[in-house]
Design a protein around this motif. Structure first.
Motif, mmCIF file in Angstrom:
data_model
loop_
_atom_site.group_PDB
_atom_site.id
_atom_site.type_symbol
_atom_site.label_atom_id
_atom_site.label_comp_id
_atom_site.label_asym_id
_atom_site.label_seq_id
_atom_site.Cartn_x
_atom_site.Cartn_y
_atom_site.Cartn_z
ATOM 1 N N UNK A 1 56.228 24.710 45.047
ATOM 2 C CA UNK A 1 56.320 25.841 44.089
ATOM 3 C C UNK A 1 57.349 25.950 42.858
ATOM 4 N N UNK A 2 56.771 25.869 41.867
ATOM 5 C CA UNK A 2 57.971 25.891 40.911
ATOM 6 C C UNK A 2 58.398 27.343 40.113
ATOM 7 N N UNK A 3 57.476 27.930 39.946
ATOM 8 C CA UNK A 3 57.706 29.390 39.295
ATOM 9 C C UNK A 3 56.657 30.086 39.570
ATOM 10 N N UNK A 4 56.768 31.625 39.367
ATOM 11 C CA UNK A 4 55.872 32.681 39.492
ATOM 12 C C UNK A 4 55.786 33.011 37.896
ATOM 13 N N UNK A 5 54.820 33.651 37.578
ATOM 14 C CA UNK A 5 54.391 34.099 36.409
ATOM 15 C C UNK A 5 53.732 35.677 36.525
ATOM 16 N N UNK A 6 54.468 36.539 36.286
ATOM 17 C CA UNK A 6 53.741 37.879 36.227
ATOM 18 C C UNK A 6 52.940 38.103 34.818
ATOM 19 N N UNK A 7 51.651 38.223 35.019
ATOM 20 C CA UNK A 7 50.907 38.171 33.919
ATOM 21 C C UNK A 7 49.765 39.449 34.116
ATOM 22 N N UNK A 8 48.966 39.384 33.125
ATOM 23 C CA UNK A 8 47.941 40.292 33.350
ATOM 24 C C UNK A 8 46.690 39.725 33.975
ATOM 25 N N UNK A 9 45.957 40.585 34.550
ATOM 26 C CA UNK A 9 44.681 39.941 35.460
ATOM 27 C C UNK A 9 43.908 39.009 34.602
ATOM 28 N N UNK A 10 43.699 39.481 33.327
ATOM 29 C CA UNK A 10 42.847 38.524 32.440
ATOM 30 C C UNK A 10 43.511 37.430 31.920
ATOM 31 N N UNK A 11 44.691 37.079 32.167
ATOM 32 C CA UNK A 11 45.215 35.972 31.692
ATOM 33 C C UNK A 11 44.644 34.632 32.301
ATOM 34 N N UNK A 12 44.517 33.510 31.512
ATOM 35 C CA UNK A 12 44.046 32.270 32.022
ATOM 36 C C UNK A 12 45.284 31.377 32.267
ATOM 37 N N UNK A 13 46.069 31.872 33.363
ATOM 38 C CA UNK A 13 47.117 31.012 33.719
ATOM 39 C C UNK A 13 46.656 30.285 34.813
ATOM 40 N N UNK A 14 47.011 28.938 34.836
ATOM 41 C CA UNK A 14 47.101 27.992 35.924
ATOM 42 C C UNK A 14 47.919 28.535 36.783
ATOM 43 N N UNK A 15 47.332 28.336 38.311
ATOM 44 C CA UNK A 15 48.145 28.462 39.360
ATOM 45 C C UNK A 15 47.764 29.580 40.070
ATOM 46 N N UNK A 16 48.031 29.521 41.606
ATOM 47 C CA UNK A 16 47.599 30.509 42.601
ATOM 48 C C UNK A 16 47.565 31.938 42.238
ATOM 49 N N UNK A 17 46.446 32.692 42.464
ATOM 50 C CA UNK A 17 46.670 34.363 42.069
ATOM 51 C C UNK A 17 47.189 34.672 43.454
ATOM 52 N N UNK A 18 48.438 35.493 43.482
ATOM 53 C CA UNK A 18 48.708 36.053 44.644
ATOM 54 C C UNK A 18 48.320 37.206 45.056
ATOM 55 N N UNK A 19 47.562 37.981 44.121
ATOM 56 C CA UNK A 19 46.898 39.253 44.667
ATOM 57 C C UNK A 19 45.503 39.075 44.630
ATOM 58 N N UNK A 20 44.939 39.495 45.907
ATOM 59 C CA UNK A 20 43.604 39.235 46.443
ATOM 60 C C UNK A 20 43.203 40.658 46.294
ATOM 61 N N UNK A 21 41.783 40.879 46.125
ATOM 62 C CA UNK A 21 41.022 42.346 46.125
ATOM 63 C C UNK A 21 40.883 42.481 47.694
ATOM 64 N N UNK A 22 41.426 43.551 48.628
ATOM 65 C CA UNK A 22 40.942 43.453 49.673
ATOM 66 C C UNK A 22 39.949 44.938 50.015
ATOM 67 N N UNK A 23 40.101 45.812 48.935
ATOM 68 C CA UNK A 23 39.406 47.085 49.132
ATOM 69 C C UNK A 23 38.576 47.303 47.662
ATOM 70 N N UNK A 24 37.398 47.643 47.730
ATOM 71 C CA UNK A 24 36.833 48.167 46.618
ATOM 72 C C UNK A 24 35.781 49.504 46.979
ATOM 73 N N UNK A 25 35.952 50.610 46.119
ATOM 74 C CA UNK A 25 35.122 51.909 46.408
ATOM 75 C C UNK A 25 35.476 52.203 47.483
ATOM 76 N N UNK A 26 36.857 52.284 48.182
ATOM 77 C CA UNK A 26 37.329 52.861 49.105
ATOM 78 C C UNK A 26 36.916 52.084 50.480
ATOM 79 N N UNK A 27 36.215 51.015 50.411
ATOM 80 C CA UNK A 27 35.826 50.171 51.452
ATOM 81 C C UNK A 27 36.477 48.793 51.598
ATOM 82 N N UNK A 28 36.811 48.270 52.508
ATOM 83 C CA UNK A 28 37.393 47.048 52.782
ATOM 84 C C UNK A 28 36.326 45.885 52.387
ATOM 85 N N UNK A 29 36.668 44.992 51.673
ATOM 86 C CA UNK A 29 35.555 44.026 51.371
ATOM 87 C C UNK A 29 36.115 42.604 51.623
ATOM 88 N N UNK A 30 37.325 42.409 52.266
ATOM 89 C CA UNK A 30 37.671 41.042 52.546
ATOM 90 C C UNK A 30 38.342 41.314 53.771
#
Lengths: 470, 470
Positions: free
Chosen positions: A385-414
């Motif tokens: 790992x070389x660097x982290x970039x804090x960006x906007x969700x809609x950014x087209x940055x290459x690299x692993x996304x660290x934030x996963x969606x775990x809940x939606x509409x109050x329910x666990x989805x992952x």
């Protein structure tokens, strides 16, 4: 003082219950936040949503990274969030909330979404570890528990990780006698497990994990209970052969070791698992003990060291090639005594009114925050790992996304990973950083930058706020 | 990492429950202590009793005294102590304890006696705050919980007491967002109440105490939710008149105060309870704010100061005659960040086999302990406490005995004071010490000595141990 004399009484009449159940947690907030909820409702924010980021503002001095922990409890809390009827009654009778507010709160369930790093993720200052988007009234009520449970577990996982990094494979046993309560002990051992301390001395957590407890040392008072030290050792040799660690420094360390050797000669060389040294110059004593044991043919008898150990002492012990098979650590580590807190904050990043999304940020120089729905991107080159970039969700940055969606509409989805999976994930990530990150004696600053689009949004938002707040 | 994709799942399958109920507490110990219990039984100690002292070895640097807290939870724990059937099963299946041990433990109830200082007592290093006499197997199992709960509450009561002492009557509001867990928050607020912080911002404890919560400030995100700061203030002025504290430094403090003044002119001078300052030079800002408010005829509008406050900052603020009506304190205080631990220890002082009482002590130079059944005597002259004497229970020392018997044969025999009574007791005791004890900027060593009879017993015991352990 009004001591009422000798009579048999029942303490339950005046006891303030200190146990915490899931029903209690919705009240783990402040009165001020209930009034904030009421003010939002009065101001017409009933259907207004918001996004909040949970992050750590600064790494404590000397910490090169943090290990995210506590998501499982956050998810549990959000899924279970519901006021009890007695809490609703308290809102009426003591908080004097308006009927409209009560009507809204009594049925309140979490209905938003959660993006988060998986537990065991390595992260840095200002990177959101949890991003919540939900009705703003809900967001207000969740703040205190989310910050609290993430702080405790992340702080302790990050602290214990430092010890594991310098112990170079020598296992570490965690003692929780002087944590800030039983909950802190359980969460601390769980955090320790996450970063590689998988032996549990305390049955309160081992039982929940359906695993055997481990780590039996003799206590000073057991040894003191007999006229002679060797009587105490013999009891273990005869009744718990090959599994106990004899504390040899109650009276005189050399004499203690000689007794271990003599009993091993008499009752068999597999009488003891090891010896334990709890005072004095641990490096000198361990080397001396190893020599004595080896000379007596007891190469398999192990050495455990304890006595207010933390990462700096362990580092020194290991670097001096001290013969040691186990470290026992306690209060210094399990209260994170050098840094018993993290600046975990929960900050508004946008307000959502229907289709209208309004980015929000704090402007103050030392405490400015970043607006918008953010993502953290981790860039890798040649497996490192070389660097982290804090960006906007809609950014087209290459690299692993660290934030996963775990809940939606109050329910666990992952599905959340199990603790074992999270522990493996932590190890798999740690080795992908420069080894410098594991150093404790000097700082290594892993680069974290802000994406261009996020910087543009921040400037734009700042201008808007400065103009309108004039 | 094994994230299993998007599906609706139930977290309860792999959740490690982190809630603590009274049933859990008997397992808040170590596997090693269960084996110690088994070894005692194997060695014929089933009917052997012992006395253990719980005390603090050293006062942390800068602390002139400690305030004892947590006895109520100790009594509750001892009264409720009983293993559940699933714990007994775990002892068999995972701990592999012998059938004899299981038979003994499955029915174990506390059957001993407890002498303790009442909560709110002021005490010093090496003074026993709890003395327990019970079957030695029981004593072993209780150690961890007793040390843990006394440490947490005593540490926090002693920390908050320092703030109260320098705040000179200005009330202090305790914020518990970043404590080491929810239990630590509840116990911390209880400890704060004991030493004079009687307002509860958090309903989780206020509800248990059947009291209204208090302290409503505006949060930054509420203010940020509106285009203009004054819109946020107006919502409070209209819907919560005269009770809210307006945070005035979100954008610009002077401008914020002017908005409070303008709204007060427009909607009435009783629109707000006060203003709140959370950043910058608090002394300068508070003086400036007071001038502005007074000039506008708002002398009754109060000023709350916060921003990482602890006793040293509060002392400085008060000494500079800063106009302040409330202090808000948080993480720095509620984690006792400068000293997040106390060296609470639990030491064997005698073994009782039938009529044979054998005094016991630890000899090591830095960690020596005192043998025998002890009492602490506090000597008073002209209404002022002069000196404490740690002696034997049977000593004929004049002076107030600090240890009371609260339990006998496992039953409560003297009613515990209520929390309000304990809080009054603390105040009544504090004023009987030299005022120097309340200073925070330099050490005052209240004299604590050892009685002659105890010194004689210690010498005798030491000789005996040295001879027999040779």
């Amino acid at each position: 003082m009004p001591l009422l004399g000798r009579l048999v009484v029942d303490y339950k009449n005046y006891m303030i219950n200190d146990f915490v159940s899931k029903d209690d947690l919705p009240f783990f907030t402040t009165y001020g936040r209930f009034i904030t909820a009421e003010m939002y409702l009065k101001a017409g924010f009933k259907n207004t949503w918001a996004t909040f980021d949970l992050f750590v503002r600064d790494l404590p001095e000397g910490r090169n990274f943090l290990v995210f922990a506590g998501l499982e409890h956050v998810v549990q809390y959000l899924q279970d969030f519901k006021f009890t009827s007695s809490q609703v009654k308290y809102m009426k009778d003591y908080m004097k909330l308006s009927p409209d507010t009560i009507k809204y709160l009594r049925l309140l369930k979490f209905s938003g979404s959660i993006h988060a790093m998986p537990e065991g993720s390595i992260f840095f200052a200002n990177e959101p570890v949890i991003r919540i988007t939900a009705p703003i009234v809900q967001c207000v009520l969740f703040e205190q528990y989310l910050a609290n449970t993430v702080m405790l577990q992340t702080m302790l996982a990050s602290k214990v990780a430092r010890l594991v990094n310098v112990a170079k494979g020598v296992p570490i046993s965690l003692t929780v006698i002087r944590t800030h309560g039983v909950e802190a002990a359980i969460k601390g051992m769980r955090a320790g497990y996450l970063v590689g301390c998988s032996k549990m001395a305390s049955p309160i957590l081992a039982m929940r994990m359906k695993m055997p407890p481990s780590g039996v040392i003799t206590y000073h008072y057991f040894i003191q209970s007999f006229d002679k030290e060797e009587q105490a050792f013999e009891i273990y040799a005869k009744n718990y052969p090959g599994k106990g660690w004899m504390l040899v420094d109650t009276y005189d360390m050399d004499a203690g070791i000689k007794k271990v050797i003599n009993i091993s000669r008499r009752l068999g060389s597999n009488s003891f698992k090891g010896i334990c040294i709890d005072s004095g110059d641990l490096i000198k004593h361990a080397k001396q003990a190893r020599l004595m044991l080896d000379k007596a043919g007891l190469q398999h008898v192990e050495i455990m060291l304890m006595s207010n150990l933390e990462e700096y002492k362990i580092d020194k012990i290991v670097k001096q090639k001290t013969p040691v098979n186990w470290f026992g650590v306690a209060t210094e580590v399990m209260t994170s005594a050098d840094h018993p807190k993290l600046e975990v904050v929960y900050k508004l990043s946008e307000i959502i009114k229907g289709n209208n999304v309004i980015p929000k940020m704090k402007l103050s120089r030392s405490k400015a925050t970043l607006p918008g729905k953010k993502q953290v991107y981790r860039l890798e080159r040649k497996g490192i790992y070389q660097e982290d970039i804090i960006g906007l969700e809609k950014d087209k940055v290459k690299g692993k996304k660290l934030l996963h969606q775990f809940m939606n509409k109050g329910r666990l989805i992952e599905q959340l990973p199990s603790l074992d999976e999270s522990a493996k994930y932590y190890q798999s990530q740690l080795i992908k950083f420069s080894p410098k990150i594991r150093l404790i004696e000097r700082n290594y600053h892993y680069p974290v930058t802000i994406s261009k689009s996020l910087r543009v949004l921040a400037h734009k938002t700042e201008r808007l706020i400065r103009n309108s707040s004039k």
